[in-house]
Design an enzyme around this catalytic site. Structure first.
Site, PDB file in Angstrom:
ATOM      1  N   ARG A  26       0.856  -1.190   0.000  1.00 43.49           N
ATOM      2  CA  ARG A  26       0.000   0.000   0.000  1.00 43.49           C
ATOM      3  C   ARG A  26       0.888   1.235   0.000  1.00 43.49           C
ATOM      4  NH1 ARG A  26      -4.898  -1.166  -1.988  1.00 43.49           N
ATOM      5  NH2 ARG A  26      -5.939  -2.824  -0.808  1.00 43.49           N
ATOM      6  N   ALA A  61     -10.941  -7.452  -0.928  1.00 47.94           N
ATOM      7  CA  ALA A  61     -11.715  -6.207  -0.868  1.00 47.94           C
ATOM      8  C   ALA A  61     -11.614  -5.485  -2.195  1.00 47.94           C
ATOM      9  CB  ALA A  61     -11.184  -5.320   0.260  1.00 47.94           C
ATOM     10  N   GLU A  98     -15.061  -9.491  -6.189  1.00 48.29           N
ATOM     11  CA  GLU A  98     -13.720  -9.311  -5.623  1.00 48.29           C
ATOM     12  C   GLU A  98     -13.179 -10.616  -5.046  1.00 48.29           C
ATOM     13  OE1 GLU A  98     -11.712  -6.852  -5.868  1.00 48.29           O
ATOM     14  OE2 GLU A  98     -13.051  -5.329  -6.675  1.00 48.29           O
ATOM     15  N   GLU A 118      -9.698 -11.853  -6.607  1.00 52.98           N
ATOM     16  CA  GLU A 118      -8.488 -11.779  -5.794  1.00 52.98           C
ATOM     17  C   GLU A 118      -8.023 -13.132  -5.264  1.00 52.98           C
ATOM     18  OE1 GLU A 118      -8.351  -7.205  -4.291  1.00 52.98           O
ATOM     19  OE2 GLU A 118      -8.887  -8.714  -2.802  1.00 52.98           O
ATOM     20  N   GLU A 130      -1.401  -6.063  -7.260  1.00 58.34           N
ATOM     21  CA  GLU A 130      -1.946  -7.416  -7.126  1.00 58.34           C
ATOM     22  C   GLU A 130      -1.003  -8.482  -7.679  1.00 58.34           C
ATOM     23  OE1 GLU A 130      -5.858  -7.344  -8.794  1.00 58.34           O
ATOM     24  OE2 GLU A 130      -6.720  -6.322  -7.065  1.00 58.34           O
TER      25      GLU A 130
END
Length: 200
Positions: A69, A81, A98, A102, A150
């Site tokens: 992040r 998320a 999601e 993910e 990701e």
């Protein structure tokens, strides 16, 4: 207003000045009339909102992601998320999408755990946290491409009790993950009444 909704108030926006319009967020400068007289300027970040999913296996493990992040300059352990940035998509459908994108999972049973404002002192972002159970493996949705942060993401399955301990140890700091994991643990321990899955 319903339970949990912001209370009626006597604060009124006198003027709103756009400052910045970005891909995800926008920033405005509001001049707000105070109930005791006078006014004050508030900077407000508008955000489309997000969903997060506590994906709980039959063995009592939760699915966690470790993702870089940029704003905090490091990796955080989080729940699956995503942003509510698809026009007209109900939040539950966003959560289902999601989860598949993910971590390649789907769930037969969904519950709404919590809704919260992430940082209401300056931002209107609201996050809906769902509990997903009876999990099965699925392929990623057609047309979805893994990119950016990701590509560097780690996925782990962790016993719920261990994940909760990580919260108290300071190893999990993402607010949706903290809220979701503690709520899921409370559901397991005490079985509180949950709202309908389509509640806002």
């Amino acid at each position: 207003m319903g339970a949990g909704e912001p209370d009626a108030h006597e604060y009124h926006v006198l003027a709103s000045e756009p400052v910045y319009e970005g891909r995800v967020i926008s920033l405005v400068k509001d001049t707000v009339a105070m109930p005791g007289g006078g006014d004050s300027v508030r900077e407000v970040v508008h955000h489309p909102g997000a969903v997060a999913v506590v994906a709980l296996t039959d063995a009592g493990e939760v699915v966690l992601l470790r993702q870089y992040r940029h704003p905090v300059g490091g990796y955080l352990w989080e729940l699956p998320a995503g942003l509510r940035d698809a026009d007209g998509e109900p939040p539950l459908e966003t959560a289902k999408r999601e989860l598949a994108e993910e971590v390649r999972l789907s769930a037969a049973r969904w519950s709404l755990l919590t809704t919260h404002y992430s940082s209401p002192g300056f931002c209107d972002e609201q996050v809906l946290v769902y509990l997903a159970e009876e999990l099965t493996d699925v392929d990623r949705p057609e047309g979805f491409t893994v990119e950016h942060e990701e590509l560097d993401m780690t996925v782990e399955r962790v016993p719920l009790a261990d994940a909760v301990q990580r919260v108290f140890d300071g190893g999990i700091r993402n607010v949706a993950a903290v809220v979701g994991l503690l709520a899921a643990a409370q559901v397991r321990a005490a079985g509180p009444r949950l709202r309908p899955v389509d509640a806002g």
